[in-house]
Design a protein around this motif. Structure first.
Motif, PDB file in Angstrom:
ATOM      1  N   ARG A   1      -6.471  -5.931  35.644  1.00  0.00           N
ATOM      2  CA  ARG A   1      -6.970  -5.749  37.014  1.00  0.00           C
ATOM      3  C   ARG A   1      -8.393  -6.292  37.120  1.00  0.00           C
ATOM      4  NH1 ARG A   1      -2.649  -6.006  37.842  1.00  0.00           N
ATOM      5  NH2 ARG A   1      -1.144  -4.347  37.803  1.00  0.00           N
ATOM      6  N   GLU A   2      -8.660  -6.926  38.225  1.00  0.00           N
ATOM      7  CA  GLU A   2     -10.008  -7.386  38.557  1.00  0.00           C
ATOM      8  C   GLU A   2     -10.620  -8.269  37.477  1.00  0.00           C
ATOM      9  OE1 GLU A   2     -12.421  -4.161  39.970  1.00  0.00           O
ATOM     10  OE2 GLU A   2     -10.775  -3.357  41.146  1.00  0.00           O
ATOM     11  N   ALA A   3      -9.880  -9.285  37.076  1.00  0.00           N
ATOM     12  CA  ALA A   3     -10.421 -10.260  36.123  1.00  0.00           C
ATOM     13  C   ALA A   3     -11.496 -11.092  36.820  1.00  0.00           C
ATOM     14  CB  ALA A   3      -9.308 -11.166  35.611  1.00  0.00           C
ATOM     15  N   LYS A   4     -12.612 -11.263  36.163  1.00  0.00           N
ATOM     16  CA  LYS A   4     -13.713 -12.072  36.706  1.00  0.00           C
ATOM     17  C   LYS A   4     -13.582 -13.514  36.235  1.00  0.00           C
ATOM     18  CE  LYS A   4     -15.761  -8.463  38.410  1.00  0.00           C
ATOM     19  NZ  LYS A   4     -15.442  -8.126  39.775  1.00  0.00           N
ATOM     20  N   ARG A   5     -13.120 -13.690  35.010  1.00  0.00           N
ATOM     21  CA  ARG A   5     -12.977 -15.007  34.402  1.00  0.00           C
ATOM     22  C   ARG A   5     -11.934 -14.896  33.304  1.00  0.00           C
ATOM     23  NH1 ARG A   5     -18.409 -16.439  32.712  1.00  0.00           N
ATOM     24  NH2 ARG A   5     -18.665 -16.535  34.942  1.00  0.00           N
ATOM     25  N   ALA A   6     -11.217 -15.980  33.073  1.00  0.00           N
ATOM     26  CA  ALA A   6     -10.246 -16.009  31.980  1.00  0.00           C
ATOM     27  C   ALA A   6     -10.304 -17.372  31.316  1.00  0.00           C
ATOM     28  CB  ALA A   6      -8.842 -15.724  32.500  1.00  0.00           C
ATOM     29  N   ARG A   7     -10.100 -17.364  29.999  1.00  0.00           N
ATOM     30  CA  ARG A   7     -10.150 -18.592  29.218  1.00  0.00           C
ATOM     31  C   ARG A   7      -8.973 -18.580  28.258  1.00  0.00           C
ATOM     32  NH1 ARG A   7     -12.438 -20.547  24.522  1.00  0.00           N
ATOM     33  NH2 ARG A   7     -13.039 -18.514  23.753  1.00  0.00           N
ATOM     34  N   MET A   8      -8.219 -19.683  28.231  1.00  0.00           N
ATOM     35  CA  MET A   8      -7.126 -19.786  27.273  1.00  0.00           C
ATOM     36  C   MET A   8      -7.721 -20.047  25.896  1.00  0.00           C
ATOM     37  SD  MET A   8      -3.768 -22.297  27.229  1.00  0.00           S
ATOM     38  CE  MET A   8      -2.902 -21.482  28.574  1.00  0.00           C
ATOM     39  N   THR A   9      -7.225 -19.314  24.903  1.00  0.00           N
ATOM     40  CA  THR A   9      -7.727 -19.496  23.541  1.00  0.00           C
ATOM     41  C   THR A   9      -6.668 -20.045  22.591  1.00  0.00           C
ATOM     42  OG1 THR A   9      -7.232 -17.192  22.998  1.00  0.00           O
ATOM     43  CG2 THR A   9      -9.465 -17.688  23.793  1.00  0.00           C
ATOM     44  N   GLY A  10      -5.396 -20.042  23.024  1.00  0.00           N
ATOM     45  CA  GLY A  10      -4.345 -20.579  22.176  1.00  0.00           C
ATOM     46  C   GLY A  10      -3.011 -20.582  22.885  1.00  0.00           C
ATOM     47  N   ILE A  11      -2.091 -21.372  22.342  1.00  0.00           N
ATOM     48  CA  ILE A  11      -0.729 -21.432  22.880  1.00  0.00           C
ATOM     49  C   ILE A  11       0.203 -21.774  21.728  1.00  0.00           C
ATOM     50  CG2 ILE A  11      -0.987 -23.861  23.559  1.00  0.00           C
ATOM     51  CD1 ILE A  11       0.860 -23.186  25.994  1.00  0.00           C
ATOM     52  N   ASP A  12       1.403 -21.193  21.770  1.00  0.00           N
ATOM     53  CA  ASP A  12       2.438 -21.536  20.799  1.00  0.00           C
ATOM     54  C   ASP A  12       3.781 -21.469  21.505  1.00  0.00           C
ATOM     55  OD1 ASP A  12       3.420 -18.785  20.675  1.00  0.00           O
ATOM     56  OD2 ASP A  12       1.686 -18.348  19.411  1.00  0.00           O
ATOM     57  N   ALA A  13       4.850 -21.614  20.762  1.00  0.00           N
ATOM     58  CA  ALA A  13       6.178 -21.700  21.361  1.00  0.00           C
ATOM     59  C   ALA A  13       6.604 -20.432  22.089  1.00  0.00           C
ATOM     60  CB  ALA A  13       7.209 -22.045  20.296  1.00  0.00           C
ATOM     61  N   THR A  14       6.012 -19.298  21.755  1.00  0.00           N
ATOM     62  CA  THR A  14       6.449 -18.040  22.364  1.00  0.00           C
ATOM     63  C   THR A  14       5.519 -17.503  23.443  1.00  0.00           C
ATOM     64  OG1 THR A  14       5.414 -16.699  20.633  1.00  0.00           O
ATOM     65  CG2 THR A  14       7.712 -17.362  20.287  1.00  0.00           C
ATOM     66  N   GLY A  15       4.305 -18.072  23.564  1.00  0.00           N
ATOM     67  CA  GLY A  15       3.392 -17.588  24.591  1.00  0.00           C
ATOM     68  C   GLY A  15       2.001 -18.151  24.425  1.00  0.00           C
ATOM     69  N   PHE A  16       1.067 -17.553  25.148  1.00  0.00           N
ATOM     70  CA  PHE A  16      -0.316 -18.019  25.076  1.00  0.00           C
ATOM     71  C   PHE A  16      -1.284 -16.849  25.105  1.00  0.00           C
ATOM     72  CE2 PHE A  16       1.066 -18.272  29.472  1.00  0.00           C
ATOM     73  CZ  PHE A  16       0.019 -17.784  30.224  1.00  0.00           C
ATOM     74  N   ASP A  17      -2.488 -17.132  24.633  1.00  0.00           N
ATOM     75  CA  ASP A  17      -3.533 -16.115  24.519  1.00  0.00           C
ATOM     76  C   ASP A  17      -4.677 -16.437  25.461  1.00  0.00           C
ATOM     77  OD1 ASP A  17      -2.435 -14.573  22.214  1.00  0.00           O
ATOM     78  OD2 ASP A  17      -2.600 -16.535  21.259  1.00  0.00           O
ATOM     79  N   LEU A  18      -5.177 -15.385  26.092  1.00  0.00           N
ATOM     80  CA  LEU A  18      -6.329 -15.495  26.981  1.00  0.00           C
ATOM     81  C   LEU A  18      -7.423 -14.546  26.509  1.00  0.00           C
ATOM     82  CD1 LEU A  18      -4.549 -15.236  30.472  1.00  0.00           C
ATOM     83  CD2 LEU A  18      -5.214 -17.323  29.266  1.00  0.00           C
ATOM     84  N   GLU A  19      -8.629 -14.902  26.848  1.00  0.00           N
ATOM     85  CA  GLU A  19      -9.778 -14.007  26.719  1.00  0.00           C
ATOM     86  C   GLU A  19     -10.222 -13.750  28.154  1.00  0.00           C
ATOM     87  OE1 GLU A  19     -13.853 -15.403  25.365  1.00  0.00           O
ATOM     88  OE2 GLU A  19     -13.044 -14.403  23.581  1.00  0.00           O
ATOM     89  N   VAL A  20     -10.120 -12.495  28.589  1.00  0.00           N
ATOM     90  CA  VAL A  20     -10.326 -12.161  29.993  1.00  0.00           C
ATOM     91  C   VAL A  20     -11.558 -11.285  30.153  1.00  0.00           C
ATOM     92  CG1 VAL A  20      -9.296 -11.120  32.044  1.00  0.00           C
ATOM     93  CG2 VAL A  20      -7.836 -12.290  30.373  1.00  0.00           C
TER      94      VAL A  20
END
Length: 96
Positions: free
Chosen positions: A37-56
């Motif tokens: 809820r109420e994310a101010k900024r998000a940055r992708m940190t990785g991706i693979d065949a099953t999904g991706f990672d964010l730093e929010v």
């Protein structure tokens, strides 16, 4: 162990592109699929065949968020298609 679907270069290109060109979509992903809820900024940190990672970034904390794809991906083109589809669905949800 199976070979990774994405090479390190693929991962770098996807992550860089998403962070440079789709920052608003990353926020919507976090809110629509990561239950943030109420994310101010998000940055992708990785991706693979099953999904991706964010730093929010939220008001008082920065949290890691993992978002899984509906099904494992086999190619970079499938990743692009999945990210576009998810972005369109998240935009629709945000407009409601």
């Amino acid at each position: 162990m199976a070979d990774p679907v994405f090479s390190p270069g693929d991962v770098d290109r996807i992550v860089e592109h998403m962070n440079d060109a789709h920052s608003e979509d990353l926020i919507r992903y976090a809110e629509a699929y990561g239950d943030v809820r109420e994310a101010k900024r998000a940055r992708m940190t990785g991706i693979d065949a099953t999904g991706f990672d964010l730093e929010v970034e939220q008001e008082k904390a920065t949290v890691p968020v993992r978002i899984d794809f509906d099904a494992p991906l086999d190619t970079v083109d499938e990743a692009r298609a999945a990210l576009v589809e998810m972005a369109m669905a998240a935009r629709d949800a945000a407009e409601r």
